[in-house]
Design an enzyme around this catalytic site. Structure first.
Site, PDB file in Angstrom:
ATOM      1  N   TYR A 189      13.509 -10.271  15.280  1.00 14.26           N
ATOM      2  CA  TYR A 189      12.202  -9.781  15.726  1.00 14.26           C
ATOM      3  C   TYR A 189      11.111 -10.805  15.430  1.00 14.26           C
ATOM      4  O   TYR A 189      10.255 -11.099  16.272  1.00 14.26           O
ATOM      5  CB  TYR A 189      11.905  -8.454  15.020  1.00 14.26           C
TER       6      TYR A 189
ATOM      7  N   LYS B 232       8.675 -12.748  18.114  1.00 16.28           N
ATOM      8  CA  LYS B 232       7.236 -12.509  18.120  1.00 16.28           C
ATOM      9  C   LYS B 232       6.442 -13.803  17.934  1.00 16.28           C
ATOM     10  O   LYS B 232       5.371 -13.970  18.518  1.00 16.28           O
ATOM     11  CB  LYS B 232       6.865 -11.490  17.034  1.00 16.28           C
TER      12      LYS B 232
ATOM     13  N   PRO C 258      -1.575  -7.091  13.594  1.00 15.88           N
ATOM     14  CA  PRO C 258      -1.920  -5.946  12.744  1.00 15.88           C
ATOM     15  C   PRO C 258      -0.999  -5.895  11.522  1.00 15.88           C
ATOM     16  O   PRO C 258       0.135  -6.365  11.567  1.00 15.88           O
ATOM     17  CB  PRO C 258      -1.664  -4.724  13.636  1.00 15.88           C
TER      18      PRO C 258
ATOM     19  N   VAL D 125       0.940  -0.313  10.968  1.00  9.55           N
ATOM     20  CA  VAL D 125       0.155   0.660  11.724  1.00  9.55           C
ATOM     21  C   VAL D 125       0.743   2.068  11.515  1.00  9.55           C
ATOM     22  O   VAL D 125       1.954   2.236  11.452  1.00  9.55           O
ATOM     23  CB  VAL D 125       0.178   0.329  13.230  1.00  9.55           C
TER      24      VAL D 125
ATOM     25  N   HIS E 101       8.987   3.243  11.034  1.00  7.88           N
ATOM     26  CA  HIS E 101       8.349   2.487   9.964  1.00  7.88           C
ATOM     27  C   HIS E 101       8.149   3.362   8.730  1.00  7.88           C
ATOM     28  O   HIS E 101       8.329   4.577   8.765  1.00  7.88           O
ATOM     29  CB  HIS E 101       7.028   1.902  10.456  1.00  7.88           C
TER      30      HIS E 101
ATOM     31  N   TRP F 295      13.585   5.692  -0.218  1.00 10.78           N
ATOM     32  CA  TRP F 295      14.519   4.562  -0.268  1.00 10.78           C
ATOM     33  C   TRP F 295      13.860   3.368  -0.939  1.00 10.78           C
ATOM     34  O   TRP F 295      12.722   3.011  -0.640  1.00 10.78           O
ATOM     35  CB  TRP F 295      14.974   4.184   1.139  1.00 10.78           C
TER      36      TRP F 295
ATOM     37  N   ARG G  58       2.082  -2.939   0.653  1.00 13.68           N
ATOM     38  CA  ARG G  58       1.758  -3.101   2.063  1.00 13.68           C
ATOM     39  C   ARG G  58       0.278  -2.775   2.311  1.00 13.68           C
ATOM     40  O   ARG G  58      -0.318  -1.959   1.608  1.00 13.68           O
ATOM     41  CB  ARG G  58       2.624  -2.166   2.932  1.00 13.68           C
TER      42      ARG G  58
ATOM     43  N   ASP H 259      14.760  -2.943  -0.574  1.00 18.46           N
ATOM     44  CA  ASP H 259      13.300  -2.889  -0.567  1.00 18.46           C
ATOM     45  C   ASP H 259      12.697  -3.669   0.592  1.00 18.46           C
ATOM     46  O   ASP H 259      11.577  -3.391   1.007  1.00 18.46           O
ATOM     47  CB  ASP H 259      12.746  -3.487  -1.873  1.00 18.46           C
TER      48      ASP H 259
END
Length: 249
Positions: A71, A75, A98, A101, A114, A136, A143, A205
């Protein structure tokens, strides 16, 4: 797009599909004479080994975290294409980055979504069944979260006012970073969950932190007001509880 565990399982699929999307959308926009394109990147595209806070100049400075390399590399290529279309054809194509979100109408799937919408769904189910809430990982990773309504306002500003080809980070400040534990506790408070909170440390993690600087955004919009995290979480939880039957999950 997906959460940590879906990325780990499908790195190749994420790379191929996003590369196809990038090329189809940007080249079609060029062929049709579209005046401006604003693409959406992610803070997970930044190098895994880096200094903090990360800023817009650091995107290509090293490999991304191994958990989502497919990914991330796909991107990153949007930034390369934007530069190419500008230099070769004068196109006003740009990208925003961003942080995490969340908000109403999110994907609340526990396996593939997410972290924040997944936790909201978990708290909802734990409250319904009277069971413990299992998160988890260790709860220690940190974040920055941005409310989808705030991001929408910023997207419109970028579309109308931001003229750089170089990307811009759309994020709350570094001081508003929260741990996964703190995020879970905020959701627990918003949903009035009274059960036990347990951390499953056998689960990965992911990246510990990816603190992003919003200095560039503040240069342009020094007085922009972000929705306070607790208020945004409370509104999102209320929406999910009200719309549970029809929410994406």
């Amino acid at each position: 797009v997906g959460g940590l565990f879906k990325n780990i399982r499908y790195n190749l699929d994420f790379w191929r599909r996003n590369i196809h999307i990038n090329d189809n959308v940007l080249h079609s926009a060029y062929e049709m004479g579209v005046q401006k394109v604003v693409s959406c990147l992610s803070t997970c595209i930044f190098p895994d080994k880096t200094t903090y806070p990360i800023d817009e100049s650091m995107i290509h400075n090293g490999p991304p975290h191994s958990s989502n390399f497919g990914y991330s590399y796909a991107k990153r290529m949007i930034d390369i294409q934007n530069r190419g279309y500008f230099e070769q054809h004068g196109c006003r194509f740009t990208a925003v980055i961003p942080t995490n979100v969340f908000g109403p109408h999110d994907n609340f799937n526990i396996e593939d979504g997410h972290v924040l919408p997944g936790l909201i769904h978990k708290v909802y189910l734990a409250k319904q069944t009277g069971s413990a809430l299992t998160v988890w990982g260790t709860g220690k990773p940190r974040r920055q979260f941005i409310y989808s309504l705030d991001l929408a306002r910023l997207f419109l500003w970028v579309l109308r006012e931001y003229d750089e080809v170089e990307p811009i980070i759309l994020s709350v400040g570094e001081e508003d970073e929260v741990s996964i534990r703190e995020a879970a506790e905020t959701i627990i408070e918003a949903m009035d969950f009274r059960g036990e909170l347990v951390f499953d440390t056998t689960k990965a993690d992911g990246q510990f932190k990816k603190t992003a600087s919003n200095t560039k955004l503040r240069h342009y919009l020094p007085s922009f007001q972000f929705t306070p995290f607790r208020q945004a979480v409370k509104e999102t939880c209320a929406w999910f509880s009200t719309n549970y039957a029809n929410a994406r999950k």
